[in-house]
Each structure stands twice: as structure tokens, then as C-alpha cells.
Write a protein that holds these residues in place. Sequence first.
Motif, short mmCIF file in Angstrom:
data_model
loop_
_atom_site.label_atom_id
_atom_site.label_comp_id
_atom_site.label_asym_id
_atom_site.label_seq_id
_atom_site.Cartn_x
_atom_site.Cartn_y
_atom_site.Cartn_z
N THR A 59 0.95 -1.11 0.10
CA THR A 59 0.09 0.12 0.07
C THR A 59 1.10 1.10 -0.03
OG1 THR A 59 -0.19 0.42 2.47
CG2 THR A 59 -1.63 -1.17 1.31
N LEU A 60 0.28 2.40 -0.39
CA LEU A 60 1.09 3.60 -0.37
C LEU A 60 1.51 3.94 0.99
CD1 LEU A 60 1.77 6.22 -1.99
CD2 LEU A 60 -0.32 7.24 -1.44
N LYS A 61 0.91 3.74 2.01
CA LYS A 61 1.05 4.01 3.27
C LYS A 61 2.40 3.15 3.73
CE LYS A 61 0.59 5.62 7.63
NZ LYS A 61 -0.43 4.97 8.59
N GLU A 62 2.29 1.83 3.45
CA GLU A 62 3.47 0.98 3.79
C GLU A 62 4.71 1.58 3.00
OE1 GLU A 62 0.92 -3.23 4.18
OE2 GLU A 62 2.08 -2.73 2.54
N ILE A 63 4.45 1.98 1.61
CA ILE A 63 5.92 2.44 1.05
C ILE A 63 6.29 3.56 1.57
CG2 ILE A 63 6.95 3.01 -1.46
CD1 ILE A 63 4.51 1.19 -2.39
N VAL A 64 5.78 4.63 1.72
CA VAL A 64 6.04 5.81 2.34
C VAL A 64 6.53 5.77 3.68
CG1 VAL A 64 5.36 8.28 2.87
CG2 VAL A 64 4.47 7.28 0.91
N SER A 65 5.98 4.90 4.44
CA SER A 65 6.34 4.73 5.84
C SER A 65 7.61 3.94 5.95
CB SER A 65 5.38 3.84 6.79
OG SER A 65 4.12 4.52 6.86
N GLN A 66 8.02 2.85 5.03
CA GLN A 66 9.05 2.38 5.15
C GLN A 66 10.22 3.30 4.61
OE1 GLN A 66 9.21 -0.76 1.93
NE2 GLN A 66 11.53 -0.87 2.18
N ARG A 67 9.96 4.10 3.77
CA ARG A 67 11.27 5.13 3.16
C ARG A 67 11.39 6.14 4.29
NH1 ARG A 67 14.88 7.18 0.83
NH2 ARG A 67 14.93 8.09 -1.23
N ILE A 68 10.43 6.66 4.92
CA ILE A 68 10.50 7.58 6.21
C ILE A 68 11.15 6.86 7.43
CG2 ILE A 68 9.45 9.05 7.78
CD1 ILE A 68 7.56 9.83 5.46
N TYR A 69 10.74 5.68 7.71
CA TYR A 69 11.42 5.05 8.90
C TYR A 69 12.97 4.82 8.52
CZ TYR A 69 6.72 4.53 10.66
OH TYR A 69 5.72 4.69 11.28
N GLN A 70 13.19 4.59 7.34
CA GLN A 70 14.78 4.15 7.11
C GLN A 70 15.53 5.54 6.95
OE1 GLN A 70 13.98 0.04 4.26
NE2 GLN A 70 14.95 1.85 3.21
N ILE A 71 14.88 6.61 6.55
CA ILE A 71 15.73 7.84 6.74
C ILE A 71 15.85 8.05 8.17
CG2 ILE A 71 15.38 10.40 6.18
CD1 ILE A 71 13.71 9.76 3.72
N CYS A 72 14.96 8.20 8.82
CA CYS A 72 15.28 8.39 10.32
C CYS A 72 16.37 7.33 11.11
CB CYS A 72 13.82 8.22 11.26
SG CYS A 72 12.64 9.19 10.94
N GLN A 73 16.34 6.26 10.34
CA GLN A 73 17.39 5.39 10.98
C GLN A 73 18.76 5.44 10.16
OE1 GLN A 73 15.53 4.31 13.97
NE2 GLN A 73 16.76 2.55 13.22
N GLY A 74 18.85 6.37 9.05
CA GLY A 74 20.24 6.63 8.62
C GLY A 74 20.38 5.89 7.41
N TYR A 75 19.34 5.32 6.87
CA TYR A 75 19.42 4.74 5.23
C TYR A 75 18.66 5.64 4.29
CZ TYR A 75 20.37 0.99 8.67
OH TYR A 75 21.02 0.01 9.81
N GLU A 76 19.11 6.73 4.00
CA GLU A 76 18.65 7.75 3.23
C GLU A 76 18.44 7.43 1.62
OE1 GLU A 76 22.91 8.43 2.82
OE2 GLU A 76 21.56 8.10 4.47
N ASP A 77 19.08 6.11 1.08
CA ASP A 77 18.85 5.90 -0.24
C ASP A 77 18.03 4.99 -0.52
OD1 ASP A 77 20.93 7.68 -1.34
OD2 ASP A 77 22.52 6.19 -0.53
#
Length: 442
Positions: free
Chosen positions: A61-79
Motif C-alpha cells: 500500500t502507499l502508506k506502507e511504502i512511504v512509511s518504510q522510506r521515512i523510517y529508513q531515513i530516520c534510521q540513517g538509510y537515506e537512499d
Amino acid sequence: MEQLEFQALKTAKVRVVFDTPEMTTDSGAIILREIENATGIINNVCGAIHDPRHKSYIEHTLKEIVSQRIYQICQGYEDADDCDYFRKDAAFKTAVGKHPGTGKDLASQPTMSRLENYVTAKDLFRIFYALIDNYLNTFPKPPEVITLDVDPSSHHCHGLQQMSLFNAHEDEYCLMPFYVYDGLSGKLITTVIRPGKTPTAHEINALLKRIIPKIKERFPKTRIIFRADSHHSKPEVHSFCDKIGIDFIIGQGPNPVLNRLFANTISQAKLRYANNQRPCRVFASATYQASTWSKPRRIICRVIVNELGVDDVRYIVTSFEDAGAKYLYERVYCGRGNAELYIKDQKIGLNSDRTSCNKATANQFRIFLHAAAYQMMHALRENILKGTSLAGAQFDTIRLKLLKVAAQVQVMKTRITFHLPKHFPLQGIYEKAVRIFTAIRV
């Protein structure tokens, strides 16, 4: 099974084996999930994006994709490439809302790249306003004052990004997005991509034209102050602030007319230093109207003379008529220096300058994702870390000490348990987070 042999400890062999089936290095992602449940930051961003996909063919889902990306940015995985490494990670699956035991992986890099490139200009406008709503939602009651700190900051380009220009000051091709913060709290309001050059009056006014009505719609009695450096002092900007009913305090570049206007102030500072032999600061104000200005404006002058005999003369232009010159300069205007710290948190702590897509719309979407990550991390610091050793910590310190925690994961059908180190020094913060979020849910 690969085994790595390290230097022996006396007679004992030291060996590393990658064989723990359910292990994560990012168990702090579940705290970020609780932040989202309490604030709805990501949900608001997703609500602004039109998803054209047919529901019958959607795996993520869109929420899953966007959440995954933002959580990874917060955790230091920006790419976006990092998604391929953490598709099976139990912490990220739990944070996104997928049960780790289902066998279904998270989105891959190609899925993320498609998302970045199919977001439209209309979607971006809606996300822009969603981020402002996220900011306004942080106030339990209307604030008396909101100070808008606006500051462009360079994103160096090493490709063929749209809107990139050569900037002589940076000595690089770059983009120079607007970063807009609440100057009193450090909360992010929004970020907007723009070419790598000094902002024009049209760009500044266009930004204010979209932000100010949104704030006034929610908080009609709140006083709004626009604060920025001398690149933003333009007659059209002054007049626009008058028109929309907001105050401003902006740096003003020096010129011979201003130097003559404040010649007595400069001489007074030199004389005071000569008499006392100690560095001194002198403030003064006067009314000044440049030939391009629609009316006279109040100018504040600050002069510093130090032991090296250096005269440091600075000017600001402001709509404030009654407050003292020293107060306006030192207490009001100089506060904008904190914006540099906020940008540091966003660029160094969250790598928000990773705008490497070719399309300007894709890069704007990336900036928005990093903006939402900033709002998540700021909410964590403001609500959970207040009163702790990390209350004033930078985002990268918070991530290193609190979020990047290794855990063994026990996955069962009705229970997911993260086994953290027994002697984890910040256990109390996790306990505080549970108490706060439990109270919110109740």
C-alpha cells in the motif's frame, strides 16, 4: 555458513558467524511507529498523494511504502537502494505494519524509484500543505507568536538534475531549497526546491503567499514574524509583508548612504573603545528609504569595535517601530542563527540533501520525505526525550544512542518480542515512551 576469524584472545578463538535467523540492528523503528500513531505525520503525507494503481494488483500500500522510506531515513538509510537490504528486517516490517511472520517482504528499490517518479505536481502541492498541517497540529492551543525562519541551503549536484545552477559562492552546481522553520521551537514547517541562486522577491513572496494564509486560517489571532538574512531584503518583500499583515525583521546589506546615516554611531563606538580599551557594541536606529522602496522603513544598526580595531557594522530592516534597537537585534534578529542548527540536523542528521534524481518533481518529493522524517524526529525529541539526557541532542546522536539498537526478534502468531540488551543504558526512555503512548491510546 560463512565464519570470520578475528585475532584470538589469548587461547580463545574469536569468531563471527552470521547465523541468527531473526535479528535486527534497528529495533528503535518501533518507537518511530508509535510517534506516527500519535501524530499522524506520515498518514497526512500519504493522504495528499493520489494513488492511481488498481487495488487488485497492489502488493504494497502507499502508506506502507512511504512509511518504510521515512523510517529508513530516520534510521540513517537515506537512499532508495537501502530498501533492498531491509525488505526482510523484522523491525522495519513491524514499524510499517506488516507481521514479520507472514513471509511478505517490504518494498524494493525499484518500487521506491517508481513512487518518486510518478508523484505529480498536484500531489506535491498537497504534500506541501500537509506538512504545514503537521506543524500546526503540534500546538494544543493557538500560539501568541509564530516566527518564520526562512533560509536557503545548498544541495550540491553531481549529475544532470533539473534546476541545478552553478553557484559561485559554493563553487559547485547545486540546488538551493528553501528551509522554513518555526524559529522559536525548531519545528519544520516546510521545504521547497529551487535553483541554486540567490532567491528573488517573486520566489520569497510566492512562498509566504502559501504559508501565511494556512497559518491564519488555523490561528487568526496569532502574530506572525518573517525573519531572514539580507538576501531576502527586497522592496517587494517588504510591501508584501505589509499587505498580508505580518511583521518582518530582515538583514539589510550595507551601502554608502546607510554608512553616512549612522556615521555618528560608528564614531561613537570607536571613541568608546579608545576610552575603555575593551570591545564594545553600539546600537542605533533611524528611518531610511531607498529609491526603490515604497515608503521609509526603520533600520537598526549594530557596530562592534574590538581589540584588533575592526569595525563590524551590520544593518537590519524591520516593521517593528517601538521596540529598542538592541533588543530587536540581539534578542529577535540574532535568534535566526538557530536555523543553521536546524538545517544541520536535517542535512547531516537526515541527509536531506540527497537530491540525486534527474526530475525536479522527484527531488521535491524526496525533500518532502526528509521533511516528514524531520518532523518525526523532532516529535520524538520534544515529547519523549524531554527531561532526559537526549533532550537537546542532535538527530544523529539520538539515532546512534536510542534507535540503532540491536535486538533478537521472537516472532509468533500472536506476539512479536524484541529482546534488547539487558544492560541497555537508555532502557528508561523506552519505558517512558510506552507510558506516554499508552496514555495517548487510552
